[in-house]
Design an enzyme around this catalytic site. Structure first.
Site, PDB file in Angstrom:
ATOM      1  N   ASP A  16       0.916  -1.174  -0.404  1.00 26.04           N
ATOM      2  CA  ASP A  16      -0.029  -0.198   0.023  1.00 26.04           C
ATOM      3  C   ASP A  16       0.922   1.180   0.073  1.00 26.04           C
ATOM      4  OD1 ASP A  16      -1.852  -1.798   0.241  1.00 26.04           O
ATOM      5  OD2 ASP A  16      -2.666  -1.163   2.227  1.00 26.04           O
ATOM      6  N   ASP A  58      -4.453  -0.745  -2.226  1.00 26.15           N
ATOM      7  CA  ASP A  58      -6.021  -0.467  -1.037  1.00 26.15           C
ATOM      8  C   ASP A  58      -6.710   0.125  -2.621  1.00 26.15           C
ATOM      9  OD1 ASP A  58      -6.941  -1.314   1.155  1.00 26.15           O
ATOM     10  OD2 ASP A  58      -7.214   1.687   1.618  1.00 26.15           O
ATOM     11  N   HIS A  60      -9.989   1.018  -2.965  1.00 24.48           N
ATOM     12  CA  HIS A  60     -11.700   1.105  -2.531  1.00 24.48           C
ATOM     13  C   HIS A  60     -12.844   1.540  -3.863  1.00 24.48           C
ATOM     14  CE1 HIS A  60     -10.469   0.149   1.539  1.00 24.48           C
ATOM     15  NE2 HIS A  60     -10.004   0.688   1.775  1.00 24.48           N
ATOM     16  N   SER A  66     -15.723   0.550   5.054  1.00 24.06           N
ATOM     17  CA  SER A  66     -14.474   1.286   6.269  1.00 24.06           C
ATOM     18  C   SER A  66     -14.968   2.609   5.894  1.00 24.06           C
ATOM     19  CB  SER A  66     -13.114   1.225   5.715  1.00 24.06           C
ATOM     20  OG  SER A  66     -12.776   1.417   4.386  1.00 24.06           O
ATOM     21  N   HIS A  77     -10.369   7.119   1.352  1.00 18.46           N
ATOM     22  CA  HIS A  77      -8.557   7.489   1.206  1.00 18.46           C
ATOM     23  C   HIS A  77      -9.217   5.874  -0.490  1.00 18.46           C
ATOM     24  CE1 HIS A  77      -8.791   4.067   3.705  1.00 18.46           C
ATOM     25  NE2 HIS A  77      -8.665   3.499   2.858  1.00 18.46           N
ATOM     26  N   LYS A 102      -6.776  -5.143  -3.748  1.00 17.96           N
ATOM     27  CA  LYS A 102      -7.689  -5.376  -2.626  1.00 17.96           C
ATOM     28  C   LYS A 102      -8.685  -4.409  -1.672  1.00 17.96           C
ATOM     29  CE  LYS A 102      -3.782  -4.401   1.234  1.00 17.96           C
ATOM     30  NZ  LYS A 102      -4.941  -2.822   1.552  1.00 17.96           N
ATOM     31  N   GLU A 109     -14.611  -5.959   5.310  1.00 16.93           N
ATOM     32  CA  GLU A 109     -12.971  -4.810   5.406  1.00 16.93           C
ATOM     33  C   GLU A 109     -11.968  -5.986   4.468  1.00 16.93           C
ATOM     34  OE1 GLU A 109     -11.048  -2.974   4.833  1.00 16.93           O
ATOM     35  OE2 GLU A 109     -11.051  -1.766   6.521  1.00 16.93           O
ATOM     36  N   ALA A 137      -0.232   0.000   6.259  1.00 13.31           N
ATOM     37  CA  ALA A 137       0.729   0.281   7.554  1.00 13.31           C
ATOM     38  C   ALA A 137       1.103  -0.900   8.722  1.00 13.31           C
ATOM     39  CB  ALA A 137      -0.471   1.559   8.666  1.00 13.31           C
ATOM     40  N   CYS A 141      -1.771  -2.773   7.414  1.00  6.70           N
ATOM     41  CA  CYS A 141      -2.042  -3.964   6.284  1.00  6.70           C
ATOM     42  C   CYS A 141      -1.200  -4.837   5.638  1.00  6.70           C
ATOM     43  CB  CYS A 141      -2.526  -3.572   5.242  1.00  6.70           C
ATOM     44  SG  CYS A 141      -4.395  -2.472   5.011  1.00  6.70           S
TER      45      CYS A 141
END
Ligand code: VGL
Ligand code: ZN
Length: 194
Positions: A16, A58, A60, A66, A77, A102, A109, A137, A141
């Site tokens: 990420d 990430d 989304h 989330s 985000h 992902k 989530e 982070a 993740c």
């Protein structure tokens, strides 16, 4: 500790490293940009040794569960196709990088790079049995990916000099590192790698 020699049966998993997680982004991880040059050095080592390089992102949908807009913990985000979802521009990803998207299901989530993706199959097909995890982070993740890796039977090394976390509340990053150690994960830095 004896130094770890990287082979083609290893994979570097870069978690990420996207604009929204960098300082100034929608969900900034403090100092996340400072690990870019360190990750670039790891990429060179792994490339030279014929290892697999994976970059998770990430990814989304706008209405992800989330998000605070749906009662979740995070500001919106890494929305698919937006500039915030792009990789850090200085991240030197090789042409051959395996990109793993992902957390794409709006109602689920998913922090781990293995959750709902084909990452495990890709690694197995290549005979990879050891993964080296870096990125952000540390306490979300990175941790989830590393612990899933252990559960799936991989040897897992977290690259301490190439991760950054969100230390809220203070101590949560150290707590996550301890959880990873308890799960059987190895912590290493560039000095340990050859
Ligand atoms: C992450 C919070 C929300 C991460 C992703 O990449 O660690 N953290 N979505
Ligand atoms: Zn997210």
């Amino acid at each position: 500790m004896a130094r770890i020699r990287i082979t083609r049966f290893d994979a570097l998993i870069i978690v990420d490293m996207q604009r929204d997680f960098m300082p100034g982004g929608a969900l900034p991880v403090p100092e996340a940009d400072t690990i870019v040059p360190i990750i670039n050095r790891y990429i060179q080592i792994f490339e030279n040794r014929g290892a697999t390089v994976v970059a998770t992102r990430d990814w989304h949908p706008v209405n992800h569960i989330s998000f605070t807009t749906r009662g979740g913990p995070w500001p919106p985000h890494c929305i698919q196709g937006t500039s915030g979802a792009e990789f850090h521009p200085d991240l030197a990803l090789p042409e051959s990088t395996v990109i793993v998207s992902k957390a794409t299901d709006p109602d689920k989530e998913a922090y781990s790079g293995f959750d709902g993706t084909n990452l495990n199959n890709i690694l197995r097909e290549r005979g990879v049995n050891r993964i080296f995890v870096c990125g952000v982070a540390t306490n979300y993740c990175v941790k989830a990916t590393a612990i899933d890796g252990i559960k799936l039977g991989y040897t897992v090394i977290v690259l301490l000099d190439a991760v950054k976390g969100i230390d809220i509340p203070p101590g949560s990053v150290d707590m996550a590192l301890n959880e990873m150690l308890d799960a059987g994960i190895i912590l290493a830095t560039q000095h340990d790698i050859e």
